[in-house]
Design an enzyme around this catalytic site. Structure first.
Site, short mmCIF file in Angstrom:
data_model
loop_
_atom_site.label_atom_id
_atom_site.label_comp_id
_atom_site.label_asym_id
_atom_site.label_seq_id
_atom_site.Cartn_x
_atom_site.Cartn_y
_atom_site.Cartn_z
N ASP A 17 -11.07 43.41 -34.37
CA ASP A 17 -12.11 43.55 -33.34
C ASP A 17 -13.52 43.39 -33.87
OD1 ASP A 17 -12.62 45.89 -34.67
OD2 ASP A 17 -11.84 47.20 -33.11
N ASP A 19 -12.94 46.44 -38.59
CA ASP A 19 -12.17 45.45 -39.34
C ASP A 19 -13.05 44.47 -40.12
OD1 ASP A 19 -9.66 46.36 -38.36
OD2 ASP A 19 -10.07 45.35 -36.47
N ASP A 33 -4.79 43.43 -36.44
CA ASP A 33 -5.07 44.83 -36.13
C ASP A 33 -4.39 45.10 -34.79
OD1 ASP A 33 -6.48 47.41 -36.18
OD2 ASP A 33 -7.59 46.55 -34.50
#
Length: 757
Positions: A652, A656, A453
């Site tokens: 995180d 996610d 991410d």
């Protein structure tokens, strides 16, 4: 359902743990049971309406072992039970220091093992010396030499004294037709002892020294094993020791900012602090618990939490964490978390839980260990019969049979996995890498793709000033002063970035009058009587500003997908300021390292494609998934898996979470406030993408240690049992080799502590 954890004393091998685990699992009302041989602990989940702790303890003692202690708690949101029996609760917080109790008990066991080994070796040495030297004590007792009587008596004392622990457990297990490592040792030493007593009166060959030395060597091996295991399991004890023991609490509650320095404080135990209390943290002291700074500024050493050596600047309003060290000014801190709920306590729980959880490969080892001892007993019986048929000599048949019993120790098998996990998770905790289970270690051994991410993982997660281009009319400090003055009262993220950059450079904001904000465009005002503007190109166009002096710089900045603001004075552009979510300093090197490992790197983000591609080019990432919604992240992971690829996902841990859970290896990047992330198998506390590389390398190194341990443990038994059966291995040598095999496995695991990543 309720959970309980308690220590178990008397386990001597993997088969011991398997038998206890099986006994607990068969108890009515028990939904799950796990027994860790290396940690000497059991963790059980059970229905309190069908069973209780007393019944669980009885299931252990019935197998011939003892229970060291217990604690239970309901599996509720505010209550946690550590594997060593410590209850961690938000309402009634227990100090993490209590978890050191298990380690103190372990130290007592080690000293006891040392005393037994010393006594056995001292007594066993005499019969061995008498046999090897051929020394005869003058005289005659009922027709037998006094030196033989000395051998017989001392060997009997060793086997039935310090060695009694083997026979006691073996008898209890035999009653239930259950056999463990103790049965092998008991059968081997008692057979040698009783056979020698019989031979004593028929004038045959004696093996008193064999019985005594075997017992002594095994006890010595157990001492070294206990000592090594203590070093391997020291991670939790070290974490606990990091915490502060006392705190300076203000007596009158919450002090006024201007009066705090004059108020009295009292020294209290950290356990006595409650949410809302206000404490004083002096320079050089540890922050007692998690809280927020009310007054003061300082630099704090947070290396115990993040593994990062550089101190972190803190000011009023910032969070501070228990066990971090205040390096400079005095801080007034309001307590936000009680002792049992601090970040340190969460880390202790995560490490302890990880050490209790078994790696999938351990389940195979447990199954093998469960049938290993009966097979060995059968092999010893077959060895005796085969030798007797071949030679017709009981003595010649006896020696190889005893050697088979003694050499075939599953201890090394039982230690192979948990000791490596203990050392690996312990080292990781010190680096800010929390490996949550043995399964994570196995999952890390091979994957094809790492998906990141972007925001907050590869980038800082907040806009920062990335460049300033000025014309000849102004110097950069003057540009910064005007821009910071214009943005000083704004809460916009871009404004905060400019103000923070000016502060970082030591530039004071200029005094601005006539301030005005233009929505979606920028801000305007007056400095030293002259009009100034700060905003995007649309604002400059609307206000008729000449931007020719900075146009080239603006184009270059926009090509990098950066947000550009132009500063104009007297209708003329004098500077261009670029702001972007900057890539973390270590991100490019981390991507390079991953690609060197042969792993494909993918960046996933909800940002615009131009911005994402600019960051990707900077970091060297080829595949970029941009403008992605959270649900789409999960689909991208599934698509890669459907193509036969093993996927590691780094995020995180909040939006996610689905992708982290779906991935073959989920790596959650946690801040100090959310280290107990559930979604990832590995949690990184602080640091940047370089920790992803470190985590993967540490996991792989730990798993490699497990495989090495298992190879040598299996190889040892596979090679040694045939040698013993063929009569090529003396029982004394077999006992020494057996003891060494367990110690060598633990020592190999300890290498992980110093291994280069």
């Amino acid at each position: 359902m309720e959970k309980t954890s308690f220590g178990i004393r008397g386990m001597h091998c993997a088969s011991c743990a398997v038998k206890i685990e099986s006994s607990l699992a068969k108890t009515p009302g028990v939904s799950s049971a796990s027994v860790n041989y290396a940690l000497e602990k059991a963790a059980v989940e059970y229905d309190p309406e069908k069973t209780d702790e007393t019944t669980l303890h009885k299931a252990v003692t019935d197998q011939g072992y003892s229970v060291a202690g217990s604690a239970s708690a309901k599996a509720s949101a505010g209550s946690h039970v550590m594997p060593d029996g410590t209850v961690m609760s938000g309402e009634d917080p227990a100090s993490a220091e209590a978890s050191a109790g298990g380690h103190m008990a372990h130290g007592a066991d080690m000293r006891k093992a040392g005393r037994k080994a010393a006594l056995a070796l001292g007594l066993a040495a005499i019969p061995l010396v008498l046999v090897m030297s051929g020394l005869e004590i003058p005289g005659d007792v009922v027709g037998i030499s006094p030196s033989v009587w000395v051998q017989a008596i001392l060997a009997t004392i060793v086997v039935l004294g310090p060695g009694m622990e083997f026979h006691r457990v073996a008898v209890k297990q035999a009653i239930r037709l259950s056999f463990g490592m103790d049965a092998l040792i008991s059968m081997g030493t008692l057979t040698a002892l009783l056979f020698s007593w019989w031979q004593l009166f028929v004038d045959g060959h004696l093996y008193f020294e064999v019985a005594a030395i075997i017992t002594a060597f095994i006890l010595l091996g157990r001492y070294f094993e206990a000592k090594s295991k203590g070093r391997a399991s020291a991670a939790i004890a070290k974490l606990v020791e990091l915490g502060a023991k006392t705190a300076h609490r203000f007596k009158a509650g919450r002090p006024q900012a201007d009066k705090a320095s004059g108020m009295e404080t009292e020294e209290v135990a950290v356990d006595g602090l409650r949410v809302g209390d206000v404490v004083l943290v002096k320079p050089g002291e540890k922050v007692p618990v998690d809280g927020v700074i009310l007054e003061g500024a300082s630099s704090l050493d947070e290396s115990m939490l993040t593994g990062e050596s550089l101190p972190v600047s803190k000011k009023a309003g910032d969070l501070v964490f228990g066990a971090t060290v205040n390096q400079q000014g005095a801080l007034t801190v309001e307590v936000k978390k009680a002792a049992g709920d601090t970040v340190l306590a969460q880390i202790v729980r995560l490490v302890a839980d990880a050490q209790m959880k078994k790696a999938p490969i351990q389940k195979l080892v447990d199954r093998i260990s469960g049938v290993f001892v009966p097979v060995v007993i059968g092999a010893a019986a077959v060895t005796f019969v085969a030798w007797f048929v071949a030679t017709g000599d009981v003595t010649a048949s006896f020696v190889p049979a005893v050697a088979v019993l003694i050499i075939a120790c599953p201890c090394a098998l039982g230690l192979a996995t948990p000791t490596a996990i203990m050392v690996g998770t312990g080292r990781g905790a010190g680096m800010g890498i929390l490996i949550k289970s043995g399964e994570a270690l196995e999952r890390s051994k091979a994957f094809h793709v790492v998906m990141f991410d972007k925001t907050g993982t590869l980038t800082e997660g907040r806009p920062v000033v990335t460049g300033i281009e000025v014309t000849k009319e102004l110097e950069e400090p003057e540009v910064l002063a005007i821009a910071a003055g214009l943005e000083a009262n704004s809460e916009h993220p871009l404004a905060k970035a400019i103000v923070a950059y000016a502060k970082e450079k030591g530039v004071a904001p200029a005094k601005v009058s006539g301030f005005s904000a233009v929505a979606g465009r920028g801000v305007s005002g007056s400095v030293d009587g002259g009009p100034v503007l700060l905003g995007n190109l649309r604002l400059m166009e609307e206000e008729g500003v000449d931007v020719s002096a900075v146009r080239e710089a603006v184009v270059a900045m926009q090509a990098k997908a950066q947000t550009v603001m132009v500063l104009a004075r007297d209708k003329k552009a004098v500077a261009a300021i670029s702001v972007a979510d900057k890539a973390k300093a270590t991100a490019a090197e981390a991507v390079k390292e991953l690609r060197t490992m042969g792993v494909e790197v993918v960046m996933i983000t909800g940002d615009h494609r131009a911005t994402a591609e600019a960051v990707g080019r900077e970091l060297g990432i080829d595949r970029i998934e941009a403008e992605v919604l959270p649900a789409r992240k999960l689909e991208i992971v599934k698509e890669a898996q459907a193509a036969g690829k093993k996927v590691a996902f780094v995020g995180d841990g909040i939006n996610d979470a689905p992708a982290l859970t779906q991935a073959d290896l989920g790596i959650a990047v946690g801040s100090g406030t959310d280290v107990a992330i559930e979604a990832g198998q590995i949690v990184l506390v602080g640091g940047g993408p370089e920790k992803v590389v470190d985590a993967i390398r540490l996991s792989r190194r730990t798993y490699a240690g497990i495989r090495q341990n298992l190879f040598w443990a299996f190889f040892y038994n596979v090679a040694a049992i045939p040698l013993a059966a063929l009569g090529l291995l003396n029982p004394i040598i077999a006992s020494a080799a057996m003891a060494f095999s367990s110690v060598s496995v633990v020592l190999n695991s300890l290498r992980i502590r110093k291994a280069k990543l």
